[in-house]
Design an enzyme around this catalytic site. Structure first.
Site, PDB file in Angstrom:
ATOM      1  N   PRO A  23     -29.957 -40.090   4.451  1.00  0.00           N
ATOM      2  CA  PRO A  23     -28.925 -40.143   5.493  1.00  0.00           C
ATOM      3  C   PRO A  23     -28.583 -38.756   5.992  1.00  0.00           C
ATOM      4  CG  PRO A  23     -27.993 -40.612   3.314  1.00  0.00           C
ATOM      5  CD  PRO A  23     -29.469 -40.581   3.151  1.00  0.00           C
ATOM      6  N   CYS A  25     -26.202 -36.763   8.839  1.00  0.00           N
ATOM      7  CA  CYS A  25     -25.168 -36.785   9.871  1.00  0.00           C
ATOM      8  C   CYS A  25     -25.705 -36.212  11.181  1.00  0.00           C
ATOM      9  CB  CYS A  25     -23.955 -35.977   9.414  1.00  0.00           C
ATOM     10  SG  CYS A  25     -23.014 -36.746   8.081  1.00  0.00           S
ATOM     11  N   ALA A  57     -24.205 -40.935   6.924  1.00  0.00           N
ATOM     12  CA  ALA A  57     -22.872 -41.200   6.390  1.00  0.00           C
ATOM     13  C   ALA A  57     -22.030 -41.903   7.451  1.00  0.00           C
ATOM     14  CB  ALA A  57     -22.206 -39.894   5.957  1.00  0.00           C
ATOM     15  N   GLN A 100     -25.431 -45.533   4.341  1.00  0.00           N
ATOM     16  CA  GLN A 100     -24.556 -44.797   3.435  1.00  0.00           C
ATOM     17  C   GLN A 100     -23.124 -44.919   3.941  1.00  0.00           C
ATOM     18  OE1 GLN A 100     -24.122 -40.353   3.335  1.00  0.00           O
ATOM     19  NE2 GLN A 100     -25.241 -40.562   1.403  1.00  0.00           N
ATOM     20  N   TYR A 182     -16.918 -34.895  -0.746  1.00  0.00           N
ATOM     21  CA  TYR A 182     -16.160 -35.894  -0.005  1.00  0.00           C
ATOM     22  C   TYR A 182     -15.297 -36.716  -0.968  1.00  0.00           C
ATOM     23  CZ  TYR A 182     -19.187 -34.136   3.616  1.00  0.00           C
ATOM     24  OH  TYR A 182     -19.840 -33.292   4.475  1.00  0.00           O
ATOM     25  N   LEU A 301     -34.748 -29.716  -0.602  1.00  0.00           N
ATOM     26  CA  LEU A 301     -35.878 -28.807  -0.396  1.00  0.00           C
ATOM     27  C   LEU A 301     -37.185 -29.385  -0.923  1.00  0.00           C
ATOM     28  CD1 LEU A 301     -34.285 -25.287  -1.048  1.00  0.00           C
ATOM     29  CD2 LEU A 301     -34.561 -26.538   1.108  1.00  0.00           C
ATOM     30  N   ARG A 324     -34.026 -32.759   6.060  1.00  0.00           N
ATOM     31  CA  ARG A 324     -34.499 -31.732   6.996  1.00  0.00           C
ATOM     32  C   ARG A 324     -36.005 -31.826   7.230  1.00  0.00           C
ATOM     33  NH1 ARG A 324     -30.348 -29.737   4.000  1.00  0.00           N
ATOM     34  NH2 ARG A 324     -28.712 -28.558   5.074  1.00  0.00           N
TER      35      ARG A 324
END
Length: 370
Positions: A23, A25, A57, A100, A182, A301, A324
């Site tokens: 997930p 954002c 999210a 999510q 969070y 990573l 990413r």
């Protein structure tokens, strides 16, 4: 056979490989509602070759959003906006679609990352956040209001309501966001949780609210659909949340029927010191898997196919989730399968892209012309 491209099941969800689009954002919603950007992004990511595409999210309250642009599922408009997008994804992709669900707690009311990412003052359109304790994330910020019994009940019910909405939308599984500083992570960590009632102090007490939320969500989701939890396995701050406490949390979740643990880290404090390197979080997934026997996802990573293959083949984790890496290469799954000798599904419109050296990359297909 490639370990990364071997099948795995989460409850009744049978997955052809061990890759999830994590997930991510997008900070691009309109008052919580998805729009044309999400249509493009979600359809693109769902064609990556990964077995699972997990929606970013998705926040259970408006004040639980990280930024004004974050996705939500807290009213009929949010639900309606996602429906045609998911219909398109289902039409063209065979990937399982997870979602999510999240609440930002004290890290809400933030500017979008490309606008600096800092707390938005009330005078500039920000909002009063809430958290386990009236402790600001950073010095100089407006502190959250400490949640009372009615607030805790309201948010727990908001998670349940969003779960029911996700079920109506037909998602295949739910990931509970308990990481990255969070709300649920804020209850877990002694850095952010200074409560003196049954939700603070001892480890057992700090686990209580996240477990209550999980229990309520699990009861609302049909039994055949899987539910997992994303955790920050370390705060990377002395005296904070750590892997030993994470394992105890995972054991409690296992008793409640959790289907996977997605092992990330960090996010609770700007004082964190993270030793970034390829696969730096994999040992967390490995430790949780060894201590609990739970299915784990490794994140962070992970960019190379052989790197992901080694993680799975060596038993360090059961799945990998890429964020990413998928943004940079939206066909990461295709390229990894070609490199490792695996197979992925692709829509027939793209079959002719199969390299001449990879005759069955998309399975046993035929493609002809007059």
């Amino acid at each position: 056979m490639s370990a990364l491209f071997s099948p795995i099941s989460l409850r009744e969800q049978k997955l052809p490989n061990r890759v999830m689009v994590a997930p991510m954002c997008q900070y691009s919603a309109d008052d919580g509602a998805a729009n044309d950007w999400h249509f493009t992004h979600m359809n693109n990511m769902a064609l990556s070759g990964a077995a699972i595409f997990c929606i970013e999210a998705t926040h259970v309250e408006a004040i639980g959003r990280i930024t004004p642009g974050c996705l939500g599922l807290y009213n009929d408009a949010c639900e309606a906006a996602l429906r045609p997008i998911l219909a398109s994804v289902r039409k063209h992709s065979k990937a399982a679609v997870f979602m999510q669900l999240a609440h930002a707690g004290r890290k809400g009311s933030s500017a979008r990352p490309w606008d600096g990412g800092q707390q938005i003052p009330l005078s500039q359109g920000g909002w009063q956040t809430e958290g386990p304790s009236a402790v600001a994330h950073k010095d100089g910020e407006l502190a959250p209001l400490e949640l009372d019994a009615s607030g805790l009940k309201r948010i727990r019910e908001a998670f349940v309501s969003a779960t029911l909405r996700a079920e109506r939308l037909g998602v295949d599984g739910i990931e509970v966001h308990g990481a990255h500083g969070y709300l649920l992570h804020q209850f877990l960590s002694p850095i952010s949780n200074h409560r003196t009632d049954q939700y603070g102090g001892s480890l057992q007490n700090r686990l209580r609210y996240p477990l209550e939320v999980f229990d309520a969500m699990r009861a609302a989701l049909p039994a055949h659909k899987p539910m997992g939890v994303k955790v920050s396995a370390s705060d990377w701050v002395e005296g904070g949340w750590d892997i030993a406490q994470t394992i105890e949390f995972a054991k409690e979740l296992k008793r409640r029927g959790v289907d996977w643990i997605d092992a990330s880290s960090g996010g609770i404090s700007p004082l964190q010191k993270i030793p970034l390197s390829p696969g730096y979080q994999v040992p967390f997934a490995q430790a949780i898997k060894q201590a609990t026997g739970l299915t784990t996802m490794a994140v962070g990573l992970i960019t190379e196919a052989k790197q992901a293959e080694e993680i799975i083949a060596s038993g360090k984790a059961d799945m990998v989730a890429l964020a990413r890496g998928m943004l940079y290469d939206p066909r990461w799954g295709w390229h990894a399968a070609a490199e490792l000798g695996g197979h992925v599904t692709a829509p027939p419109q793209y079959w002719r892209s199969q390299p001449s050296t990879q005759k069955e990359l998309f399975g046993k297909i035929t493609f002809g012309a007059r």
